[in-house]
Design a protein around this motif. Structure first.
Motif, PDB file in Angstrom:
ATOM      1  N   MET A 211     -10.128  -1.629 -19.619  1.00  0.00           N
ATOM      2  CA  MET A 211     -11.013  -1.521 -18.527  1.00  0.00           C
ATOM      3  C   MET A 211     -11.711   0.000 -18.524  1.00  0.00           C
ATOM      4  O   MET A 211     -11.058   0.826 -18.978  1.00  0.00           O
ATOM      5  N   THR A 212     -12.794   0.055 -18.116  1.00  0.00           N
ATOM      6  CA  THR A 212     -13.639   1.167 -18.006  1.00  0.00           C
ATOM      7  C   THR A 212     -12.890   1.981 -16.682  1.00  0.00           C
ATOM      8  O   THR A 212     -12.616   1.190 -15.901  1.00  0.00           O
ATOM      9  N   LYS A 213     -13.558   3.022 -16.461  1.00  0.00           N
ATOM     10  CA  LYS A 213     -13.056   3.907 -15.290  1.00  0.00           C
ATOM     11  C   LYS A 213     -13.646   3.260 -13.980  1.00  0.00           C
ATOM     12  O   LYS A 213     -13.040   3.187 -13.085  1.00  0.00           O
ATOM     13  N   TRP A 214     -14.883   2.748 -14.141  1.00  0.00           N
ATOM     14  CA  TRP A 214     -15.738   2.117 -12.883  1.00  0.00           C
ATOM     15  C   TRP A 214     -14.845   0.605 -12.639  1.00  0.00           C
ATOM     16  O   TRP A 214     -14.796   0.380 -11.402  1.00  0.00           O
ATOM     17  N   GLU A 215     -14.633   0.162 -13.681  1.00  0.00           N
ATOM     18  CA  GLU A 215     -14.060  -1.360 -13.522  1.00  0.00           C
ATOM     19  C   GLU A 215     -12.641  -0.987 -12.978  1.00  0.00           C
ATOM     20  O   GLU A 215     -12.262  -1.726 -11.911  1.00  0.00           O
ATOM     21  N   ALA A 216     -12.065  -0.170 -13.318  1.00  0.00           N
ATOM     22  CA  ALA A 216     -10.393   0.381 -12.969  1.00  0.00           C
ATOM     23  C   ALA A 216     -10.630   0.475 -11.483  1.00  0.00           C
ATOM     24  O   ALA A 216      -9.972   0.357 -10.553  1.00  0.00           O
ATOM     25  N   MET A 217     -11.637   1.743 -10.908  1.00  0.00           N
ATOM     26  CA  MET A 217     -11.955   1.917  -9.649  1.00  0.00           C
ATOM     27  C   MET A 217     -12.153   0.847  -8.664  1.00  0.00           C
ATOM     28  O   MET A 217     -11.533   0.700  -7.520  1.00  0.00           O
ATOM     29  N   ARG A 218     -13.013   0.021  -9.072  1.00  0.00           N
ATOM     30  CA  ARG A 218     -13.388  -1.231  -8.435  1.00  0.00           C
ATOM     31  C   ARG A 218     -12.062  -2.255  -8.346  1.00  0.00           C
ATOM     32  O   ARG A 218     -11.756  -2.780  -7.250  1.00  0.00           O
ATOM     33  N   PHE A 219     -11.249  -2.241  -9.297  1.00  0.00           N
ATOM     34  CA  PHE A 219     -10.009  -3.143  -9.291  1.00  0.00           C
ATOM     35  C   PHE A 219      -9.084  -2.345  -8.379  1.00  0.00           C
ATOM     36  O   PHE A 219      -8.438  -3.133  -7.342  1.00  0.00           O
ATOM     37  N   GLY A 220      -8.845  -1.145  -8.333  1.00  0.00           N
ATOM     38  CA  GLY A 220      -7.998  -0.602  -7.371  1.00  0.00           C
ATOM     39  C   GLY A 220      -8.544  -0.784  -5.930  1.00  0.00           C
ATOM     40  O   GLY A 220      -7.450  -1.200  -5.067  1.00  0.00           O
ATOM     41  N   ALA A 221      -9.860  -0.891  -5.668  1.00  0.00           N
ATOM     42  CA  ALA A 221     -10.254  -1.074  -4.406  1.00  0.00           C
ATOM     43  C   ALA A 221      -9.928  -2.434  -3.903  1.00  0.00           C
ATOM     44  O   ALA A 221      -9.696  -2.790  -2.845  1.00  0.00           O
ATOM     45  N   LEU A 222     -10.420  -3.437  -4.807  1.00  0.00           N
ATOM     46  CA  LEU A 222     -10.151  -4.957  -4.755  1.00  0.00           C
ATOM     47  C   LEU A 222      -8.794  -5.173  -4.472  1.00  0.00           C
ATOM     48  O   LEU A 222      -8.657  -5.985  -3.265  1.00  0.00           O
ATOM     49  N   VAL A 223      -7.935  -5.124  -5.089  1.00  0.00           N
ATOM     50  CA  VAL A 223      -6.463  -5.009  -4.750  1.00  0.00           C
ATOM     51  C   VAL A 223      -6.009  -4.400  -3.306  1.00  0.00           C
ATOM     52  O   VAL A 223      -4.974  -4.968  -3.084  1.00  0.00           O
ATOM     53  N   SER A 224      -6.726  -3.641  -2.957  1.00  0.00           N
ATOM     54  CA  SER A 224      -6.303  -2.976  -1.709  1.00  0.00           C
ATOM     55  C   SER A 224      -6.918  -4.072  -0.563  1.00  0.00           C
ATOM     56  O   SER A 224      -6.485  -3.743   0.517  1.00  0.00           O
ATOM     57  N   VAL A 225      -7.944  -4.863  -0.800  1.00  0.00           N
ATOM     58  CA  VAL A 225      -8.543  -5.391   0.592  1.00  0.00           C
ATOM     59  C   VAL A 225      -7.683  -6.218   1.435  1.00  0.00           C
ATOM     60  O   VAL A 225      -7.641  -5.937   2.585  1.00  0.00           O
ATOM     61  N   PRO A 226      -6.726  -7.053   0.888  1.00  0.00           N
ATOM     62  CA  PRO A 226      -5.681  -7.952   1.701  1.00  0.00           C
ATOM     63  C   PRO A 226      -5.089  -6.989   2.718  1.00  0.00           C
ATOM     64  O   PRO A 226      -5.067  -7.059   4.109  1.00  0.00           O
ATOM     65  N   MET A 227      -4.570  -5.755   2.054  1.00  0.00           N
ATOM     66  CA  MET A 227      -3.825  -4.897   2.934  1.00  0.00           C
ATOM     67  C   MET A 227      -4.786  -4.264   4.051  1.00  0.00           C
ATOM     68  O   MET A 227      -4.431  -3.832   5.062  1.00  0.00           O
ATOM     69  N   MET A 228      -6.034  -4.098   3.563  1.00  0.00           N
ATOM     70  CA  MET A 228      -7.097  -3.409   4.474  1.00  0.00           C
ATOM     71  C   MET A 228      -7.344  -4.421   5.642  1.00  0.00           C
ATOM     72  O   MET A 228      -7.419  -3.961   6.716  1.00  0.00           O
ATOM     73  N   LEU A 229      -7.419  -5.580   5.219  1.00  0.00           N
ATOM     74  CA  LEU A 229      -7.712  -6.398   6.163  1.00  0.00           C
ATOM     75  C   LEU A 229      -6.678  -6.481   7.547  1.00  0.00           C
ATOM     76  O   LEU A 229      -6.645  -6.469   8.575  1.00  0.00           O
ATOM     77  N   GLY A 230      -5.447  -6.607   7.086  1.00  0.00           N
ATOM     78  CA  GLY A 230      -4.249  -6.258   7.911  1.00  0.00           C
ATOM     79  C   GLY A 230      -4.246  -4.869   8.639  1.00  0.00           C
ATOM     80  O   GLY A 230      -3.821  -4.927   9.747  1.00  0.00           O
ATOM     81  N   ASN A 231      -4.907  -3.836   8.089  1.00  0.00           N
ATOM     82  CA  ASN A 231      -4.625  -2.636   8.571  1.00  0.00           C
ATOM     83  C   ASN A 231      -5.515  -2.177   9.654  1.00  0.00           C
ATOM     84  O   ASN A 231      -5.671  -1.204  10.268  1.00  0.00           O
ATOM     85  N   LEU A 232      -6.561  -3.275   9.350  1.00  0.00           N
ATOM     86  CA  LEU A 232      -7.933  -2.920  10.049  1.00  0.00           C
ATOM     87  C   LEU A 232      -7.692  -2.626  11.714  1.00  0.00           C
ATOM     88  O   LEU A 232      -8.311  -1.547  12.208  1.00  0.00           O
ATOM     89  N   PRO A 233      -6.975  -3.317  12.189  1.00  0.00           N
ATOM     90  CA  PRO A 233      -6.634  -2.691  13.607  1.00  0.00           C
ATOM     91  C   PRO A 233      -6.243  -1.285  13.885  1.00  0.00           C
ATOM     92  O   PRO A 233      -6.326  -1.044  15.085  1.00  0.00           O
ATOM     93  N   PHE A 234      -5.441  -1.148  12.961  1.00  0.00           N
ATOM     94  CA  PHE A 234      -4.432   0.020  13.508  1.00  0.00           C
ATOM     95  C   PHE A 234      -5.421   1.514  13.758  1.00  0.00           C
ATOM     96  O   PHE A 234      -5.048   2.272  14.562  1.00  0.00           O
ATOM     97  N   GLY A 235      -6.196   1.571  12.866  1.00  0.00           N
ATOM     98  CA  GLY A 235      -7.224   2.888  13.109  1.00  0.00           C
ATOM     99  C   GLY A 235      -7.779   2.563  14.257  1.00  0.00           C
ATOM    100  O   GLY A 235      -8.003   3.710  15.109  1.00  0.00           O
ATOM    101  N   MET A 236      -8.207   1.457  14.778  1.00  0.00           N
ATOM    102  CA  MET A 236      -8.945   1.352  15.923  1.00  0.00           C
ATOM    103  C   MET A 236      -7.979   1.619  17.058  1.00  0.00           C
ATOM    104  O   MET A 236      -8.350   2.080  17.979  1.00  0.00           O
ATOM    105  N   ILE A 237      -6.676   1.068  17.057  1.00  0.00           N
ATOM    106  CA  ILE A 237      -5.699   1.130  17.951  1.00  0.00           C
ATOM    107  C   ILE A 237      -5.448   2.733  18.226  1.00  0.00           C
ATOM    108  O   ILE A 237      -5.252   3.220  19.268  1.00  0.00           O
ATOM    109  N   PHE A 238      -5.321   3.328  17.058  1.00  0.00           N
ATOM    110  CA  PHE A 238      -5.161   4.869  16.931  1.00  0.00           C
ATOM    111  C   PHE A 238      -6.088   5.448  17.755  1.00  0.00           C
ATOM    112  O   PHE A 238      -5.668   6.372  18.577  1.00  0.00           O
TER     113      PHE A 238
END
Lengths: 109, 241
Positions: free
Chosen positions: B1-28
């Motif tokens: 993986m190049t560094k950009w691919e790796a960065m995108r990969f890191g962001a992509l694997v975070s998406v499911p948990m980001m969706l789950g966490n979406l409400p919390f910042g708003m609630i906070f």
């Protein structure tokens, strides 16, 4: 509510302790070995701390222990706990827990 | 993986948990302003502290006029679990320059740890590209946390009475989601039961002391059971030998 200076100091203090915890091992990562007892104890920190935070919220939402079926915090928490233990999928746990909480709050109101 | 691919990969694997966490910042954000705090307070907290659970706990302490030092000490205890994550990830950052390590440390949240850990374990990420994926995950969560905080602040200003909806329950459910993934042997169960029971009995202590003591007791109980079990297994083995 606290005054502006206290708020600034609090936020700054929270930053300092949070960042220090996250950075201290990274800063010395090339020459540090954690003592065994500390590593053992750290393993239990997430469970112990998070449980100590939520138990009073769940079981005593009105500052007194309330184990009745009229307590939406308990119902939602129980649902989340059971789903969490069964599937070990945090997202599912959160979704079901929140749904049960709001449904029971609505129905019991 | 190049560094950009790796960065995108890191962001992509975070998406499911980001969706789950979406409400919390708003609630906070909405909880903070509906409690009477000025909008800059939750926004500054999310930008500077970047620790969801500690931020929620701090809101609760503000509401009952807790002394500053107690709030800071509580933050320390609540975030101590990140030391566990950094102990685990030390090996992936030790070859990096200090500035890199500081940025990665700032972003070491439950979410980034949970999202990237499986890929370090299965070998998809390693020392060569792992830090880029880690960074991608941090950037994704940091952006989301701050955007949702602002949305929450705006919502809280527009919709009065939100603090009575019981939005904090989202925190209870999130923590249960984390706790239940740990409950896989008796030492963790005992730690859970002791911390939970102690928290209820010690609730009346001032300044959040009950929570801190209960957490300490939970840790001690877990370690004690682990040692007891190791000792028993050893004695049994000795008898058989």
């Amino acid at each position: 509510m606290p005054d502006t200076l206290s708020l600034i100091l609090t936020i700054f203090g929270m930053f300092v302790v949070t960042f220090s915890i996250r950075f201290v091992l990274y800063a010395r990562a090339h020459r540090i070995q954690l003592p065994v007892w500390l590593e053992e104890a750290l393993a239990y920190v997430p469970v112990a701390v998070l449980t100590a935070i939520i138990m009073p919220m769940m079981l005593m939402p009105n500052k007194q222990v309330d184990l009745s079926w009229h307590n939406p915090w308990l119902l939602g928490g129980l649902a989340a706990f059971i789903i969490g233990l069964s599937f070990k999928k945090p997202l599912l746990t959160i979704a079901v827990g929140v749904a049960v909480f709001f449904a029971s709050q609505f129905l019991l109101a | 993986m190049t560094k950009w691919e790796a960065m995108r990969f890191g962001a992509l694997v975070s998406v499911p948990m980001m969706l789950g966490n979406l409400p919390f910042g708003m609630i906070f954000g909405s909880l903070a302003v509906s409690q009477g705090l000025d909008p800059w307070v939750p926004i500054a907290m999310s930008l500077i502290v970047f620790a969801g659970s500690a931020q929620f706990v701090a809101l609760g302490l503000f509401a009952v006029s807790t002394p500053i030092l107690i709030i800071i000490f509580t933050t320390f205890i609540v975030n101590l679990r990140h030391l566990l994550y950094s102990a685990d990830y030390m090996k992936y950052v030790k070859h990096l320059p200090m500035a890199w390590r500081a940025v990665l440390a700032f972003g070491l949240t439950d979410e980034t740890y949970a999202a990237t850990k499986p890929y370090f374990v299965n070998g998809k990420l390693d020392e060569t590209t792992g830090h880029w994926a880690y960074l991608g995950s941090v950037v994704a969560f940091y952006t989301m946390w701050n955007l949702t905080t602002i949305i929450g602040v705006v919502a809280g200003e527009l919709i009065p009475g939100m603090s009575e909806w019981g939005l904090e329950f989202a925190m209870v459910a999130t923590f249960l989601g984390i706790i239940t993934t740990y409950l896989r042997n008796s030492a963790y169960w005992i730690s859970f039961v002791v911390a939970g029971t102690a928290a209820l009995f010690l609730y009346k202590l001032p300044n959040n002391l009950g929570m801190l003591l209960a957490a300490l007791l939970g840790v001690l109980a877990g370690v004690a059971v682990q040692h007891l079990q190791a000792h028993l297994t050893k004695t049994k083995d000795d008898q058989h030998a």
